[in-house]
Enzyme design. Structure first.
Site, PDB file in Angstrom:
ATOM      1  CD  GLU A 172      -3.207   0.839   2.062  1.00 13.11           C
ATOM      2  OE1 GLU A 172      -3.006   0.142   3.327  1.00 13.11           O
ATOM      3  OE2 GLU A 172      -3.813   1.828   2.236  1.00 13.11           O
ATOM      4  CG  ASP A 173       1.373   2.860   3.429  1.00  8.61           C
ATOM      5  OD1 ASP A 173       0.589   3.205   2.875  1.00  8.61           O
ATOM      6  OD2 ASP A 173       1.555   2.300   4.527  1.00  8.61           O
ATOM      7  CG  ASP A 191      -1.869  -2.664  11.230  1.00  8.41           C
ATOM      8  OD1 ASP A 191      -1.040  -2.070  11.391  1.00  8.41           O
ATOM      9  OD2 ASP A 191      -2.814  -2.352  10.535  1.00  8.41           O
ATOM     10  CG  ASP A 202     -15.876  -9.825  38.073  1.00 12.57           C
ATOM     11  OD1 ASP A 202     -16.277  -8.939  38.330  1.00 12.57           O
ATOM     12  OD2 ASP A 202     -15.705 -10.431  36.776  1.00 12.57           O
TER      13      ASP A 202
HETATM   14 MN    MN Z   1       0.152  -1.204   9.471  1.00  9.97          MN
END
Ligand code: MN
Length: 494
Positions: A62-63, A130, A250
Site C-alpha cells: 500500500e505504502d 497491526d 469479580d
Molecule cells: Mn500497519
C-alpha cells in the site's frame, strides 16, 4: 522466548527496511519500527513463519513501491496472499469499496469486515496485531484521529478479539481505546480498581497461602496468580448493574492453573472446602464452553474475613486459549504431534470457531457472484448484539431487538423514567421502533413525565424492566396493570 530469526524472516526485514526507507511514523520514528512491532506481536501469539513474514511486509504494497508480485517471487503464494488480504482490508475499511460490488445490502459492519477478509483468517490476525500496535502508539496522533481509531477499536476490533477468544488482546485494546473515548471515566475507574486492589492485597496474600497449602497437601501441581480486572470490563459491568459496585463480585479474582481437567474439579472442591461458595455463582465452562470456546471453572466464594473472591480454574491449554484464542489454536494444531498431546494433556481443540469456515465459504460464493442470504448465515458472530450511538458518539451495546426505552434506561434510570420521545438518526420516531445497528439515538425527556405501565411492552432487556418496575412500584400506581411475573422472563433473542 527470543529466538534467532530464520533466513526468510531476515530477508523480509531487509526488504521492508529498504522499502520503507525515508518514511516516518507520526511518533517521529522510522516507519520500520511499526512492521517490526507487528512481527513481535505475531511471534508472541506463536504464529507461523508465513504470517510473521506477511506481518513484516503488511504495509509495503500500500505504502511503498514494492509489488505483490515482488513478494510472491521472493516468499511464495501464501505470504503474498496474506499481504494482499491485509492491504484489501485497509481499503475496504474506508468505505468498503471493493466489496460493495458483490456484497448484499447489510448494515452489519462486522460482517462486512469479515467478508472483506477473504479466505485466510490469518489475515485477520495480522490486522489485529497491526491495530494493537497502532493503539499502543495512538498518543502521537491528533485528537480527532485518536478518537476515531479508539471508537472503532471498541466497536469492531475488541469485540472481534473477544469472539476469537483472544482475551489478552481484547483487554489491552479495549482499555487503551476506552482511555481515549472517555478519559475521565477511565481515570476514575482505574483508580477505583487500584484502591480496591491495595486494600485487598493483604487478605489476598492470606488466601493465596491457604489455597496453596491445601493444593500442595493434595499433591496438585498448580500456578496461582491474581488477575486484575480490566477498566473497560468494569465500566461495562457497572453499566449493567446500575453503577452499583456492591453487585460486582469479580473485582478480586485469583486464577489457578493446573495440569488437567480432573485437577480442575479437584481444585474447585478444595476451594469450596476452605470457603463458602456464593449461591448461583459456580460456572462450569469446561463442560459447557462459552460460545467463543472459552473454558474454565468459575466460582465466587466468601472468605473467613468476609472477602468476596472469584476463582478461575483451568488447565494450561485452556489458559493459553483464553489468552490467545484463535492464534493459540493454530499453535496447538502444530503441537498435536508433541508428547503432551499424545499423553492426552491437551484436551481438545476448539470446535466453536467453525463459523470461520462458514464465513470463508460465504465470502467465496459472493465473490463468484452467487446469491447468498446473509440473514440465513449461522455465523451469529455478533448477531445477538447491536451497537448504537448517543448523539455525543458514545457507543452503547444492546441485545438485538432492543427499543428506545432499553437505551434510555441503559444510560441512566433518571433518563429512562422521564422519556417523552426519541429521535433516531435525527428524525422523530416512536418508542416501538426497534433499534438497528449504527443508529444514533437521542432520548427526549421532561421533568414532568412519569413512568407508565404501558412501557412494559416497549422494552426488551431485563435491566430496563427492573428499573421500570421499580419506578412503577415507587410511584404507587393503580394496580390495574401491575407488571406480570411472566413478563419478567428474559425474552429469547434471535
Ligand atoms: Mn500497519
Amino acid at each position: 522466548m527470543k529466538e534467532k530469526n530464520s533466513p526468510r524472516v531476515e530477508k523480509a526485514i531487509e526488504i521492508a527496511k529498504q522499502a520503507h526507507e525515508g518514511q516516518f511514523r507520526k511518533t517521529g520514528e522510522p516507519y520500520i519500527v511499526h512492521p517490526l512491532a507487528v512481527k513481535k506481536i505475531l511471534e508472541e501469539w506463536h504464529m507461523d513463519e508465513d504470517t510473521i513474514i506477511a506481518g513484516i511486509l503488511h504495509d509495503t504494497v500500500e505504502d511503498t513501491d514494492l509489488t505483490l508480485e515482488d513478494i510472491r517471487k521472493e516468499f511464495g503464494d501464501s505470504v503474498s496472499f496474506l499481504v494482499n488480504g491485509v492491504t484489501k482490508i485497509s481499503t475496504a475499511r474506508t468505505g468498503m469499496r471493493d466489496i460493495d460490488s458483490y456484497l448484499p445490502e447489510t448494515k452489519d459492519n462486522f460482517l462486512r469486515l469479515l467478508i472483506a477478509l477473504g479466505d485466510d483468517i490469518r489475515v485477520l490476525i495480522i490486522k489485529l496485531a497491526d491495530r494493537l500496535h497502532n493503539l499502543r502508539t495512538l498518543s502521537a496522533l491528533p485528537p480527532d484521529k485518536q478518537r476515531k481509531i479508539a471508537k472503532e477499536s471498541l466497536e469492531v476490533f475488541a469485540p472481534l478479539a473477544d469472539r476469537l477468544n483472544m482475551g489478552r488482546l481484547r483487554v489491552e485494546m479495549a482499555d487503551i481505546a476506552f482511555k481515549y473515548v472517555d478519559p475521565k471515566r477511565y481515570d476514575y475507574l482505574k483508580e477505583l480498581i487500584e484502591k480496591h486492589n491495595e486494600s485487598a492485597e493483604k487478605s489476598l496474600k492470606k488466601i493465596e497461602k491457604e489455597v496453596s497449602d491445601a493444593l500442595r497437601k493434595e499433591k496438585i501441581d498448580f500456578e496461582l496468580a491474581g488477575r486484575v480486572k480490566s477498566v473497560y470490563s468494569l465500566h461495562r459491568k457497572l453499566a449493567k448493574h446500575n453503577q452499583n459496585m456492591g453487585e460486582i463480585y469479580d473485582l478480586t479474582a485469583l486464577r489457578v492453573i493446573v495440569d488437567d481437567i480432573t485437577d480442575c474439579y479437584l481444585t474447585l472442591g478444595i476451594i469450596h472446602s476452605l470457603y463458602t461458595p456464593m449461591g448461583g455463582r459456580i460456572k462450569d465452562y469446561i463442560a459447557v464452553p462459552k460460545q467463543n470456546g472459552y473454558q474454565s471453572l468459575h466460582t465466587t466464594v466468601i472468605t473467613k474475613d468476609k472477602k468476596i473472591v472469584e476463582f478461575q480454574i483451568r488447565t494450561k491449554e485452556m489458559h493459553e486459549f483464553a489468552e490467545h484464542g484463535l492464534a493459540a489454536s493454530f499453535y496447538y494444531n502444530e503441537q498435536k504431534v508433541t508428547e503432551n498431546y499424545k499423553k492426552g494433556k491437551i484436551e481438545h481443540l476448539p470446535t466453536n470457531l467453525l463459523w470461520i469456515t462458514e464465513l470463508q465459504m460465504t465470502a467465496a460464493k459472493l465473490r463468484e457472484g452467487k446469491k447468498v442470504d446473509l440473514r440465513k448465515l449461522k455465523i451469529n458472530l455478533f448477531a445477538d448484539k447491536i451497537f448504537v450511538y448517543t448523539p455525543k458518539g458514545d457507543i452503547i451495546d444492546l441485545p438485538k431487538g432492543a427499543l428506545p426505552l432499553d437505551f434510555a434506561y441503559r444510560l441512566h434510570s433518571e433518563i429512562g423514567d422521564h422519556v417523552i420521545g426519541v429521535k433516531i438518526n435525527g428524525k422523530m420516531s416512536n418508542l416501538n421502533r426497534k433499534l438497528e445497528q449504527g443508529d444514533i439515538v437521542e432520548i427526549l425527556t421532561s421533568k414532568n413525565q412519569v413512568p407508565n405501565s404501558s412501557w412494559l411492552s416497549k422494552i426488551l432487556t431485563s435491566h430496563a424492566r427492573q428499573k421500570l418496575t421499580r419506578a412503577l412500584n415507587a410511584a404507587n400506581r393503580e394496580p390495574a396493570e401491575k407488571p406480570k411475573k411472566s413478563s419478567r422472563k428474559k425474552q429469547k433473542r434471535s
